[in-house]
Write a protein that holds these residues in place. Structure first.
Motif, short mmCIF file in Angstrom:
data_model
loop_
_atom_site.label_atom_id
_atom_site.label_comp_id
_atom_site.label_asym_id
_atom_site.label_seq_id
_atom_site.Cartn_x
_atom_site.Cartn_y
_atom_site.Cartn_z
N ALA A 103 -25.42 -13.71 14.88
CA ALA A 103 -25.29 -14.75 13.84
C ALA A 103 -24.17 -14.40 12.87
CB ALA A 103 -26.61 -14.91 13.11
N ALA A 104 -23.86 -13.08 12.77
CA ALA A 104 -22.82 -12.65 11.82
C ALA A 104 -21.42 -13.04 12.32
CB ALA A 104 -22.90 -11.15 11.63
N ASP A 105 -21.29 -13.22 13.64
CA ASP A 105 -19.97 -13.58 14.19
C ASP A 105 -20.12 -14.89 14.95
OD1 ASP A 105 -17.41 -13.50 14.90
OD2 ASP A 105 -17.50 -11.71 16.17
N PRO A 106 -20.24 -16.03 14.21
CA PRO A 106 -20.67 -17.26 14.87
C PRO A 106 -19.58 -17.94 15.70
CG PRO A 106 -20.29 -17.65 12.54
CD PRO A 106 -19.97 -16.21 12.79
N VAL A 107 -19.94 -18.30 16.93
CA VAL A 107 -19.09 -19.16 17.76
C VAL A 107 -20.04 -20.18 18.40
CG1 VAL A 107 -17.55 -19.29 19.75
CG2 VAL A 107 -17.53 -17.26 18.31
N ASP A 108 -19.70 -21.47 18.24
CA ASP A 108 -20.56 -22.50 18.83
C ASP A 108 -19.85 -23.05 20.06
OD1 ASP A 108 -22.59 -24.20 19.24
OD2 ASP A 108 -22.23 -25.50 17.50
N TRP A 109 -20.56 -23.05 21.19
CA TRP A 109 -19.92 -23.32 22.48
C TRP A 109 -19.36 -24.75 22.59
CZ3 TRP A 109 -17.70 -20.96 26.27
CH2 TRP A 109 -17.53 -21.58 27.52
N ALA A 110 -20.19 -25.75 22.30
CA ALA A 110 -19.74 -27.14 22.50
C ALA A 110 -18.50 -27.46 21.66
CB ALA A 110 -20.88 -28.11 22.19
N PRO A 111 -18.49 -27.17 20.35
CA PRO A 111 -17.26 -27.43 19.58
C PRO A 111 -16.06 -26.66 20.11
CG PRO A 111 -19.08 -27.03 18.09
CD PRO A 111 -19.58 -26.72 19.46
N LEU A 112 -16.30 -25.45 20.62
CA LEU A 112 -15.19 -24.64 21.15
C LEU A 112 -14.56 -25.34 22.36
CD1 LEU A 112 -13.72 -21.84 21.15
CD2 LEU A 112 -15.40 -21.12 22.83
N VAL A 113 -15.42 -25.77 23.31
CA VAL A 113 -14.91 -26.40 24.53
C VAL A 113 -14.20 -27.72 24.17
CG1 VAL A 113 -15.57 -27.40 26.75
CG2 VAL A 113 -16.75 -25.36 25.91
N LEU A 114 -14.87 -28.52 23.35
CA LEU A 114 -14.31 -29.84 23.03
C LEU A 114 -13.03 -29.71 22.18
CD1 LEU A 114 -17.51 -31.98 22.35
CD2 LEU A 114 -16.02 -32.02 24.32
N GLY A 115 -12.99 -28.71 21.32
CA GLY A 115 -11.80 -28.49 20.48
C GLY A 115 -10.61 -28.13 21.34
N LEU A 116 -10.83 -27.20 22.30
CA LEU A 116 -9.73 -26.79 23.20
C LEU A 116 -9.28 -27.97 24.05
CD1 LEU A 116 -10.46 -23.21 24.53
CD2 LEU A 116 -8.35 -24.04 23.51
N LEU A 117 -10.28 -28.70 24.53
CA LEU A 117 -10.00 -29.86 25.40
C LEU A 117 -9.13 -30.88 24.64
CD1 LEU A 117 -12.83 -31.47 27.45
CD2 LEU A 117 -11.25 -32.91 26.24
N THR A 118 -9.52 -31.15 23.38
CA THR A 118 -8.77 -32.13 22.56
C THR A 118 -7.35 -31.63 22.30
OG1 THR A 118 -10.83 -32.70 21.47
CG2 THR A 118 -8.83 -33.45 20.41
N LEU A 119 -7.24 -30.34 22.00
CA LEU A 119 -5.91 -29.78 21.71
C LEU A 119 -5.00 -29.92 22.93
CD1 LEU A 119 -4.10 -28.16 19.77
CD2 LEU A 119 -5.01 -26.09 20.77
N LEU A 120 -5.51 -29.56 24.12
CA LEU A 120 -4.68 -29.63 25.32
C LEU A 120 -4.32 -31.07 25.66
CD1 LEU A 120 -6.55 -26.89 27.32
CD2 LEU A 120 -4.12 -26.84 26.79
N LYS A 121 -5.23 -32.00 25.30
CA LYS A 121 -5.01 -33.42 25.61
C LYS A 121 -3.78 -33.95 24.86
CE LYS A 121 -6.39 -37.29 27.44
NZ LYS A 121 -6.38 -37.47 28.87
N GLN A 122 -3.44 -33.31 23.73
CA GLN A 122 -2.30 -33.79 22.92
C GLN A 122 -0.95 -33.43 23.55
OE1 GLN A 122 -3.64 -35.65 20.43
NE2 GLN A 122 -5.49 -34.78 21.31
N PHE A 123 -0.99 -32.51 24.58
CA PHE A 123 0.27 -32.05 25.20
C PHE A 123 0.39 -32.59 26.62
CE2 PHE A 123 -0.43 -29.16 21.75
CZ PHE A 123 0.85 -28.85 21.29
N HIS A 124 1.51 -32.30 27.22
CA HIS A 124 1.75 -32.76 28.60
C HIS A 124 0.68 -32.15 29.51
CE1 HIS A 124 3.74 -33.48 32.42
NE2 HIS A 124 4.57 -34.31 31.79
N SER A 125 0.32 -32.90 30.56
CA SER A 125 -0.80 -32.44 31.41
C SER A 125 -0.48 -31.14 32.17
CB SER A 125 -1.18 -33.54 32.40
OG SER A 125 -0.04 -33.92 33.13
N ARG A 126 0.84 -30.82 32.30
CA ARG A 126 1.16 -29.57 33.05
C ARG A 126 0.64 -28.34 32.29
NH1 ARG A 126 6.46 -31.01 31.53
NH2 ARG A 126 7.18 -29.76 29.78
N TYR A 127 0.57 -28.46 30.93
CA TYR A 127 0.02 -27.33 30.15
C TYR A 127 -1.44 -27.10 30.52
CZ TYR A 127 4.04 -27.03 26.95
OH TYR A 127 5.28 -26.83 26.41
#
Length: 1159
Positions: free
Chosen positions: A1067-1091
């Protein structure tokens, strides 16, 4: 000589155009005074801190380099300056053009005077123009309007604010570089005078004469004008006021002009006592408060205080005995006039014959009423007396005591006079219209009667015992011909002749002893009566209407009428039918529009529409303000009805025991509801009695007025409820969100039910109004909230949701958010923060990381739907979009500036890229290579993780909102949902077909279809937030590698559990899985699909390399990092709805099979 105002008279047309423009400029200045951007006042400390460096007064011109260098030194100041320019240049330009037109006006006036002196206009000089009646009026008006402009500017726009606006315009516009710009002259004319319109502010020395002399005007012209104004009655008003005691009222317009023009030659005010005595004796023997233009009042006691001659001359008027005499005279006048006017207004009293016989008496009564109202309204007006000035206070108290001033009685007299005037005018107009018809019919009747009498005396017609008399027969025939020959066009001759004919008919009756025969007598009497009616009818002249128009002028009360608003509202509340009398008062007030529009109309100026629109709009706004009491009172009654219906009256069940009938009857409560409902319908009736009225050029429909009033009151109450109800305490445990939403939903339901209840009694579409107004409130608040994310803000006057008639109130912000929608959004983000909560996707629920208690779930969104409806959820969604955009922009700035500009970091990425090439292969000594890369880059991931998780969290919220919207759309309007779904799919098929074969059709640029359907799809939740492109991006080096490293750096913090999926280890080093996956997915979606392909390939290589290493080292279990990476691929494919092939291209299917056994 040609008429001075004729179209071919250049001299007259030139000055007429100048005066017409003067009236239009004043209207524009008054209009703009309501739109001064608040930031230029620099009242708030926050404004001062933020904009203090970019908003300067005229001191800027002294140290221009200093200010500019200060700006250039700070990039953030330059950015703020640029943003400020984008937001304000439009309104600044409008102000500048108004200021420029004032300067241009005085320059044109001076040029016109020069042309007159130089003989440009043939046969015309200043002297000849002043001899002409129209010329004299126009020249006086031209100077007077210039003075009024200067006074209006100083009163409505403080000097400092003007300077700041002019400097900002100078800095931001291209005009300063053009050679013909007269910005310097405008700045000289409008620099601050030091005057302040705040009560108690000290008057600057030599004000306003030094201000009036900034542009010098020919002194001969000014002294000749003042001579004319002193001696002549330039508007011939005295003829409308024959009584000597009404003289100062007759000359009031001229007196106001003289007062303004005297500031151009202050020497008269200071030293020329004889002239000042003459002016005061002629214009101000009994008054000292004047209206200079459209109700702008000036108290001469205060205005002439610094001028010795003027002050001395006015002291005779301000003598206590004189004040007592005047006030006493008007007190007596009001006392006698009230019953008299009420008598005249009695039903059926004002008949045609009474009006025609008593025109002079009725006009005298009107004059007395209007003069008394004018004197009392002006001399008791709060705005005319500065409360900090002792002498003014004493004068005011004396006036109030000696005139026995009672505002209610004065208001009543104003109402009665307006009503009397209105009825009289209407009847007179009708009589004028029918004048010729009636005259002809009376003539015909009289002539026929005479012919019949002639026949009687011929002895042929059988009329009892009338002997044949050829003389009388011939005489009556002659009279009939004479009556027939009367000519309507020559009214004077016809009038004289008619009197002679009446006399002849009286004489014939006496001389020929015709009295003995009653029927002959009756015929003669009737004919005399018809001839009398002809005289009366011919006396109906248009001059009477003109006199009534002059006498009934109420322009002086354009502003002070506001002090009677509360009285008007009280009288409406007590008796809603009062609205009919008020209608006459509003129409009387509308006659004030003639003053500024007369000259504009004479010259056929295109400004006519905008100026009349402005003043009519002001008046209609006032009418709305007064009548707003009706919706207010209705809503007060409504609140009581709803309280009774929800708390006191029980629902009657479908089956009921008869002994309980009495309990359910609740007669007293039901009677109370009926009484309140009746009161509401009486109010409605009151406003509808007003009839459709033309106020100026705006048509006021009472039904529309009522509906707008109800809308305004609804907006006011709902906006306040939302503002007050959605304020959250961030420290509260547990969150106040759900209880407050439930409370809010109950109060919104109360409003909704009350509206539903009232609609039939008021004859309005309740549901339509409810939906339109609530959506407007929410959309406006969303727009204001989103302004903080925009460079170019949407101002209130640009907003499509804001309205002048039904304004949405703006409340000061309580925290970081500007509005309630921002507070709601930030509270949801706070309680679902990935640092403190864990989101379990299968359950759509957030749990607290530490206590494992449920924080909230998807019920939250149905609660918002209940409270704020579809518009609320939609607005929330829009706001989240803006937040995601801002988060992504900030994130990329950090990535580009801190990470990709850091040489050490770039070297690590480069080395790793070399190590993993080719990506299709397997990395030797994998765990060491990867661990090394992660360790070296450890310091950059904390900020990276926070940004990615924030974006992911907002995407989860957007998905939940879309689900809720889609669900309720399918539930509440299934046909709309199905139609949208089908249209959406068919459009996509067509667009895909076009991309495969460009000859197929595609919506053109100007086709709004795609744009409009998107709004519908968003509202119905038929969209996937994960597929949205939020920002435009450039190519970034090592981008897939950075994201891959980031992901494998986070995997050790997570663990897989069969019941909950991927969860956080500590709990001291929090990482939440769903926001992590969706955040990365959204970020990559903003760039060309080859990335994305490269990123997935790197993950595949990581899984293969680690598995290879485990196999060679004979480690039996699958490492947790590999499980995490495989889970990422699984979730990635699931969220993006891509085929499985995408993942299996990088990871052999047998690894996936083994992974499933672990699951």
């Amino acid at each position: 000589m040609v008429d001075f105002l004729a179209e071919n008279n250049l001299c007259g047309q030139a000055i007429l155009r100048i005066v017409s423009r003067g009236n239009a400029i004043i209207a524009e200045l008054l209009r703009l005074s309501d739109f001064i951007p608040a930031v230029f006042r620099l009242k708030d400390k926050s404004d001062h801190q933020k904009y203090g460096d970019i908003i300067c007064d005229f001191s800027y011109f002294k140290g221009q380099e200093y200010y500019d260098s200060k700006l250039e030194a700070k990039p953030e100041l330059q950015d703020l300056d640029e943003e400020f320019r984008e937001n304000n240049i439009e309104i600044l330009t409008r102000f500048y053009l108004a200021f420029e037109s004032v300067h241009k006006y005085v320059v044109d006036l001076i040029r016109y005077l020069d042309d007159l002196n130089e003989g440009v206009y043939i046969q015309q000089t200043l002297e000849t123009v002043l001899l002409n009646e129209d010329g004299k009026q126009l020249l006086c008006e031209a100077l007077y309007l210039y003075g009024v402009m200067l006074l209006v500017i100083d009163q409505k726009m403080e000097g400092e604010v003007r300077e700041r606006m002019l400097v900002s315009y100078y800095r931001y516009s291209a005009a300063r570089s053009s050679g013909d710009s007269n910005l310097d002259d405008i700045c000289k004319l409008l620099r601050s005078t030091g005057y302040s319109s705040q009560p108690g502010a000290k008057r600057p020395p030599n004000y306003p004469e030094s201000y009036f002399q900034r542009v010098p005007i020919n002194p001969t012209f000014i002294s000749m004008l003042i001579g004319r104004l002193r001696s002549d009655d330039i508007y011939n008003q005295v003829s409308a006021y024959p009584l000597p005691e009404h003289r100062s009222t007759a000359l009031a317009t001229q007196a106001a002009m003289l007062c303004v023009c005297l500031y151009f030659t202050p020497s008269i005010l200071h030293t020329q006592q004889a002239k000042m005595r003459e002016i005061v004796d002629k214009y101000f023997p009994d008054n000292w408060v004047i209206s200079i233009y459209m109700g702008i009042t000036v108290n001469l006691v205060e205005a002439w205080e610094p001028y010795k001659a003027a002050k001395t001359a006015l002291n005779y008027t301000l003598d206590t005995a004189n004040i007592r005499e005047q006030a006493g005279r008007y007190a007596a006048s009001v006392e006698s006039l009230r019953p008299h006017v009420q008598q005249l207004l009695k039903e059926g009293f004002l008949r045609e014959e009474i009006i025609l016989d008593n025109i002079p008496k009725l006009l005298n009564c009107l004059r007395d009423c209007n003069v008394a109202i004018r004197w009392l309204m002006l001399h008791t007006a709060e705005s005319a007396y500065d409360p900090n000035n002792k002498r003014l206070r004493q004068i005011k108290d004396q006036v109030i005591n000696d005139s026995k001033y009672n505002p209610k009685i004065l208001f009543q007299l104003l109402l009665d006079t307006a009503q009397f005037e209105f009825i009289l005018k209407e009847m007179f107009k009708q009589m004028l219209a029918e004048k010729q018809l009636k005259w002809e019919s009376y003539k015909k009747e009289g002539s026929e009667r005479m012919m019949e009498l002639a026949e009687v005396f011929s002895g042929v017609k059988p009329l009892t015992r009338v002997e044949k008399n050829e003389n009388l027969q011939a005489w009556f025939r002659e009279i009939s011909k004479q009556i027939e020959s009367l000519n309507y066009e020559d009214s004077t001759a016809a009038g004289r002749k008619t009197v002679q004919l009446i006399q002849a008919l009286v004489e014939v009756q006496e001389f020929h002893q015709l009295d003995s025969n009653l029927q002959v007598c009756q015929f003669l009497l009737d004919t005399r009566k018809f001839l009398h009616q002809m005289i009366r009818t011919i006396n109906i002249k248009e001059e009477v209407l003109i006199t009534m128009q002059i006498v009934g002028d109420l322009s002086y009360a354009w502003q002070i009428i506001d002090s009677f608003t509360s009285m008007m509202q009280e009288s409406i509340r007590a008796k809603p039918s009062m609205v009919t009398k008020l209608r006459a008062t509003f129409l009387k007030l509308a006659s004030a529009l003639d003053l500024p529009l007369l000259r504009i109309n004479q010259v056929n100026s295109p400004d006519l529409l905008s100026v009349s629109q402005f003043y009519s709009g002001e008046l209609v706004a006032y009418v709305r303000k007064v009548l707003q009491i009706i919706p207010e009172s209705m809503f007060t009654s409504l609140a009581k009805i709803i309280k009774l219906q929800t708390h006191d009256i029980m629902e009657v069940p479908t089956r009921l025991d008869k002994d309980k009938l009495k309990d359910y009857a609740q007669l007293s409560a039901r009677y109370e509801v009926a009484k309140l409902t009746h009161a509401i319908s009486v109010f409605t009736e009151g406003i509808l009695m007003m009839k459709t009225t033309l106020v100026g050029i705006i048509k006021v429909d009472p039904k529309q007025l009522l509906e707008d009033g109800i809308r305004k009151e609804l907006v006011k109450r709902v906006a306040y409820a939302l503002h007050k109800g959605l304020i959250f305490n961030p420290k509260a445990k547990p969150s106040e969100l759900m209880p407050k939403l439930k409370e809010m939903a109950a109060s919104m339901d109360g409003f909704y039910r009350s509206f539903e209840y009232i609609q039939d009694y008021v004859s309005i579409y309740g549901l339509k109004i409810w939906q339109e107004e609530v959506s407007r409130i929410i959309n406006y608040n969303v727009e204001q909230e989103c302004n903080s994310f925009l460079r170019t803000k949407i101002q209130d006057w640009q907003s499509v949701y804001q309205s002048t008639h039904i304004p949405i109130p703006k409340y000061p912000s309580v925290d970081d958010s500007a509005t309630f929608i921002g507070r709601l959004c930030r509270e949801i983000l706070r309680i679902t923060d990935p640092k403190t909560t864990c989101y379990i996707d299968q359950l759509n629920t957030w749990y607290d990381i530490k206590s494992h208690q449920e924080v909230t779930n998807n019920r939250l969104f149905s609660e918002i739907q209940d409270t704020l409806g579809t518009f609320g959820l939609n607005g929330l969604d829009r706001l989240l979009c803006f937040m995601i955009v801002k988060e992504l922009q900030n994130f990329l700035t950090v990535l580009q500036k801190n990470i990709l500009k850091d040489k050490a970091m770039v070297d690590i990425f480069k080395a790793l890229m070399t190590a993993v090439n080719p990506v299709k292969g397997i990395v030797a000594n994998a765990s060491k290579v990867y661990a090394n890369g992660v360790a070296k880059t450890q310091k950059i991931w904390a900020a990276y993780l926070e940004a990615i998780m924030k974006v992911g969290q907002m995407q989860i919220l957007r998905q939940q909102i879309a689900n809720e919207l889609n669900y309720s759309c399918k539930f509440d309007s299934k046909h709309l949902s199905a139609a949208l779904d089908n249209l959406n799919k068919s459009l996509l098929v067509d667009i895909e077909a076009h991309y495969k074969d460009p000859s197929l059709p595609y919506p053109k640029e100007d086709n709004m279809l795609l744009y409009e359907i998107t709004a519908y799809l968003d509202a119905a939740g038929i969209h996937n937030p994960l597929n949205k492109i939020y920002i435009t991006t450039k190519r970034l080096a090592y981008f897939p590698m950075v994201n891959f490293l980031f992901l494998i750096a986070q995997l050790p913090k997570l663990q897989y559990s069969k019941t909950q999926g991927m969860t956080c280890k500590k709990a001291a080093d929090p990482v939440d899985w769903a926001p992590l996956v969706l955040g990365l997915l959204t970020l990559l979606k903003q760039f060309h699909s080859r990335y994305t392909v490269q990123f997935l390939a790197l993950i595949g290589q990581f899984i293969r390399s680690i598995m290879e290493q485990c196999t060679s080292q004979k480690v039996p279990d699958m490492p947790s990092d590999v499980i995490g990476a495989l889970m990422f691929l699984e979730d990635y494919v699931r969220y993006t709805k891509l085929p499985r092939k995408v993942a299996e291209a990088h990871v052999p299917s047998f690894i996936f099979d083994e992974f499933r056994t672990v699951l």
